[in-house]
Design a protein around this motif. Structure first.
Motif, PDB file in Angstrom:
ATOM      1  N   LYS A  58     -17.054 -23.882   4.629  1.00  0.00           N
ATOM      2  CA  LYS A  58     -16.208 -22.029   5.385  1.00  0.00           C
ATOM      3  C   LYS A  58     -14.885 -21.641   6.262  1.00  0.00           C
ATOM      4  N   VAL A  59     -14.535 -19.970   6.194  1.00  0.00           N
ATOM      5  CA  VAL A  59     -12.649 -20.454   6.725  1.00  0.00           C
ATOM      6  C   VAL A  59     -13.062 -18.779   6.943  1.00  0.00           C
ATOM      7  N   THR A  60     -13.016 -18.735   8.843  1.00  0.00           N
ATOM      8  CA  THR A  60     -13.046 -16.879   8.626  1.00  0.00           C
ATOM      9  C   THR A  60     -10.828 -16.536   8.533  1.00  0.00           C
ATOM     10  N   VAL A  61     -11.173 -15.684   8.333  1.00  0.00           N
ATOM     11  CA  VAL A  61      -9.641 -14.637   7.642  1.00  0.00           C
ATOM     12  C   VAL A  61      -9.528 -14.637   9.256  1.00  0.00           C
ATOM     13  N   PRO A  62      -8.122 -14.867   9.373  1.00  0.00           N
ATOM     14  CA  PRO A  62      -7.447 -14.847  10.652  1.00  0.00           C
ATOM     15  C   PRO A  62      -7.058 -13.063  10.411  1.00  0.00           C
ATOM     16  N   ASN A  63      -6.205 -12.272  11.599  1.00  0.00           N
ATOM     17  CA  ASN A  63      -5.624 -11.073  11.106  1.00  0.00           C
ATOM     18  C   ASN A  63      -4.270 -11.298  11.078  1.00  0.00           C
ATOM     19  N   VAL A  64      -3.551 -10.886  10.650  1.00  0.00           N
ATOM     20  CA  VAL A  64      -1.725 -11.309   9.978  1.00  0.00           C
ATOM     21  C   VAL A  64      -1.594 -10.623   9.644  1.00  0.00           C
ATOM     22  N   ILE A  65      -1.950  -9.063  10.009  1.00  0.00           N
ATOM     23  CA  ILE A  65      -1.114  -7.574   9.685  1.00  0.00           C
ATOM     24  C   ILE A  65      -0.059  -7.679  10.752  1.00  0.00           C
ATOM     25  N   HIS A  66       0.962  -6.839  10.705  1.00  0.00           N
ATOM     26  CA  HIS A  66       2.300  -7.295  11.423  1.00  0.00           C
ATOM     27  C   HIS A  66       2.557  -8.287  11.612  1.00  0.00           C
ATOM     28  N   LYS A  67       2.862  -9.474  10.734  1.00  0.00           N
ATOM     29  CA  LYS A  67       3.228 -10.347  11.651  1.00  0.00           C
ATOM     30  C   LYS A  67       4.000 -10.617  10.249  1.00  0.00           C
ATOM     31  N   GLY A 121       5.081  -2.060   0.037  1.00  0.00           N
ATOM     32  CA  GLY A 121       5.027  -0.487   0.926  1.00  0.00           C
ATOM     33  C   GLY A 121       6.382   0.209   2.485  1.00  0.00           C
ATOM     34  N   TYR A 122       6.289   1.647   2.680  1.00  0.00           N
ATOM     35  CA  TYR A 122       7.136   1.146   3.594  1.00  0.00           C
ATOM     36  C   TYR A 122       6.410   2.244   4.560  1.00  0.00           C
ATOM     37  N   VAL A 123       7.348   1.122   5.461  1.00  0.00           N
ATOM     38  CA  VAL A 123       7.153   1.436   6.805  1.00  0.00           C
ATOM     39  C   VAL A 123       8.140   2.075   8.079  1.00  0.00           C
ATOM     40  N   LYS A 124       9.397   3.228   7.607  1.00  0.00           N
ATOM     41  CA  LYS A 124       9.897   3.564   9.022  1.00  0.00           C
ATOM     42  C   LYS A 124      10.249   2.453   9.945  1.00  0.00           C
ATOM     43  N   THR A 125       9.167   2.902  10.679  1.00  0.00           N
ATOM     44  CA  THR A 125       9.336   1.934  12.524  1.00  0.00           C
ATOM     45  C   THR A 125       9.285   0.283  12.270  1.00  0.00           C
ATOM     46  N   LEU A 126       8.257  -0.614  11.058  1.00  0.00           N
ATOM     47  CA  LEU A 126       8.778  -1.450  10.817  1.00  0.00           C
ATOM     48  C   LEU A 126       9.770  -2.557   9.950  1.00  0.00           C
ATOM     49  N   PRO A 127      10.015  -3.278  10.929  1.00  0.00           N
ATOM     50  CA  PRO A 127      11.179  -4.421  10.544  1.00  0.00           C
ATOM     51  C   PRO A 127      10.473  -4.420   8.954  1.00  0.00           C
ATOM     52  N   PRO A 128      11.544  -5.139   7.464  1.00  0.00           N
ATOM     53  CA  PRO A 128      11.145  -5.341   6.916  1.00  0.00           C
ATOM     54  C   PRO A 128      10.238  -6.704   6.252  1.00  0.00           C
ATOM     55  N   ASP A 129       9.291  -7.106   5.489  1.00  0.00           N
ATOM     56  CA  ASP A 129       9.259  -7.731   5.339  1.00  0.00           C
ATOM     57  C   ASP A 129       7.547  -8.011   6.200  1.00  0.00           C
ATOM     58  N   CYS A 130       7.650  -7.643   7.062  1.00  0.00           N
ATOM     59  CA  CYS A 130       6.650  -6.950   7.494  1.00  0.00           C
ATOM     60  C   CYS A 130       5.090  -7.151   7.265  1.00  0.00           C
ATOM     61  N   LEU A 138       1.739  -5.260   6.228  1.00  0.00           N
ATOM     62  CA  LEU A 138       1.068  -3.547   6.321  1.00  0.00           C
ATOM     63  C   LEU A 138      -0.268  -3.615   5.586  1.00  0.00           C
ATOM     64  N   GLU A 139      -0.663  -4.797   4.664  1.00  0.00           N
ATOM     65  CA  GLU A 139      -2.206  -4.962   4.394  1.00  0.00           C
ATOM     66  C   GLU A 139      -2.234  -6.431   4.112  1.00  0.00           C
ATOM     67  N   GLN A 140      -3.750  -6.492   4.513  1.00  0.00           N
ATOM     68  CA  GLN A 140      -4.682  -7.484   3.424  1.00  0.00           C
ATOM     69  C   GLN A 140      -5.502  -7.490   3.024  1.00  0.00           C
ATOM     70  N   SER A 141      -5.744  -8.379   2.025  1.00  0.00           N
ATOM     71  CA  SER A 141      -6.874  -8.010   0.752  1.00  0.00           C
ATOM     72  C   SER A 141      -8.546  -8.193   1.862  1.00  0.00           C
ATOM     73  N   ILE A 142      -8.166  -9.736   2.817  1.00  0.00           N
ATOM     74  CA  ILE A 142      -9.789  -9.500   3.277  1.00  0.00           C
ATOM     75  C   ILE A 142      -9.808  -9.585   4.323  1.00  0.00           C
ATOM     76  N   LYS A 143     -10.136  -8.818   4.804  1.00  0.00           N
ATOM     77  CA  LYS A 143     -10.536  -7.928   6.507  1.00  0.00           C
ATOM     78  C   LYS A 143     -10.602  -9.573   7.332  1.00  0.00           C
ATOM     79  N   ALA A 144      -9.291  -9.033   8.339  1.00  0.00           N
ATOM     80  CA  ALA A 144      -9.733 -10.223   9.645  1.00  0.00           C
ATOM     81  C   ALA A 144     -11.133 -10.231  10.045  1.00  0.00           C
ATOM     82  N   GLY A 145     -11.661 -11.778  10.508  1.00  0.00           N
ATOM     83  CA  GLY A 145     -12.816 -12.117  10.618  1.00  0.00           C
ATOM     84  C   GLY A 145     -13.828 -12.295   9.657  1.00  0.00           C
ATOM     85  N   SER A 146     -13.372 -11.941   7.933  1.00  0.00           N
ATOM     86  CA  SER A 146     -14.195 -12.003   7.155  1.00  0.00           C
ATOM     87  C   SER A 146     -14.380 -14.014   7.313  1.00  0.00           C
TER      88      SER A 146
END
Length: 253
Positions: free
Chosen positions: A46-55, A77-86, A88-96
């Motif tokens: 069992k592995v708990t998925v960490p939160n890597v959004i905005h990393k 995707g594209y978000v103007k306020t965030l840096p490139p290669d950031c 934005l989303e992960q297929s499995i939610k954090a904590g799963s």
């Protein structure tokens, strides 16, 4: 075959050795299948998925692979306020809770503004339909610009003050201005109709009238008309006989 020979072969070490080898082989296959499947499917892990959004993608990949998870880029995707290669989303939610080796798909912020192609709407559709289609595609649509032409008909699209054509690629951050007909026809496009001119037919027969003499107002209508005095005629010219170019010469009579 005698009975003694039959029991002799049945109790031989060769036969029992082959049977024992087959039993060991079957047992080995069953053991390999049981534990091999558990190892392949990571049964019990069992592995708990960490939160890597905005990393950053490099940091997210390092964290996830360190937990035994597989990382792949699923989309951008594209978000103007965030840096490139950031991330934005992960297929499995954090904590799963997942098994090790599970694939995690990440959505990465693009380094430049994405562009989309203008659909075939210029001079081909109404304003309402064109606006709905552009918004559904992800474009930003501003206030329309009214131009002379058929009412609610799309005559062009402007981006940053310049006209674009169907198929042109435009940034999703740019605001599109749709040029729409206001129902008024321009004077340059109008057609002038002249009234037809009909020529009157002249009468083939003209009425000839004699010239009338001017009569003074104080003269009665029944007064006798004065006969004009005769004028001196010029003396009539005596007609001379025509002379032929060749005279007939005759002798003495």
């Amino acid at each position: 075959m005698k009975v003694s020979q039959f029991f002799g072969k049945f109790l031989s070490t060769y036969l029992w050795g082959n049977l024992l080898a087959m039993m060991l082989l079957v047992a080995g296959v069953c053991f390999a299948v049981k534990y091999g499947i558990d190892f392949y499917t990571h049964h019990g892990e069992k592995v708990t998925v960490p939160n890597v959004i905005h990393k950053s993608y490099a940091d997210a990949e390092h964290i996830l692979e360190g937990l035994g998870l597989d990382v792949q880029i699923g989309d951008t995707g594209y978000v103007k306020t965030l840096p490139p290669d950031c991330v934005l989303e992960q297929s499995i939610k954090a904590g799963s809770i997942v098994k090790s080796g599970r694939v995690i798909y990440l959505v990465i912020n693009a380094s430049s503004t994405p562009t989309l192609a203008i659909p075939d709407i210029i001079d081909n559709t109404s304003y309402r339909e064109a606006r709905a289609k552009l918004i559904a595609m992800g474009f930003k649509v501003g206030e329309p610009q009214m131009v002379p032409g058929e009412k609610d008909w799309v005559y062009g699209i402007k981006v940053r003050g310049r006209n674009v054509t169907n198929g042109s690629r435009v940034s999703i951050e740019d605001v599109l201005v749709i040029q729409v007909g206001d129902g008024m026809i321009d004077a340059a496009d109008s057609v002038a109709f002249a009234d037809p001119v009909y020529e009157e037919d002249e009468d083939m027969f003209e009425v000839v009238t004699e010239p009338t003499e001017d009569v003074p107002d104080d003269v009665p209508a029944d007064a006798p008309k004065e006969t004009p005095a005769p004028t001196a005629k010029e003396p009539a010219q005596t007609a001379q006989p025509e002379v032929d170019d060749f005279e007939e010469v005759t002798g003495p009579e």
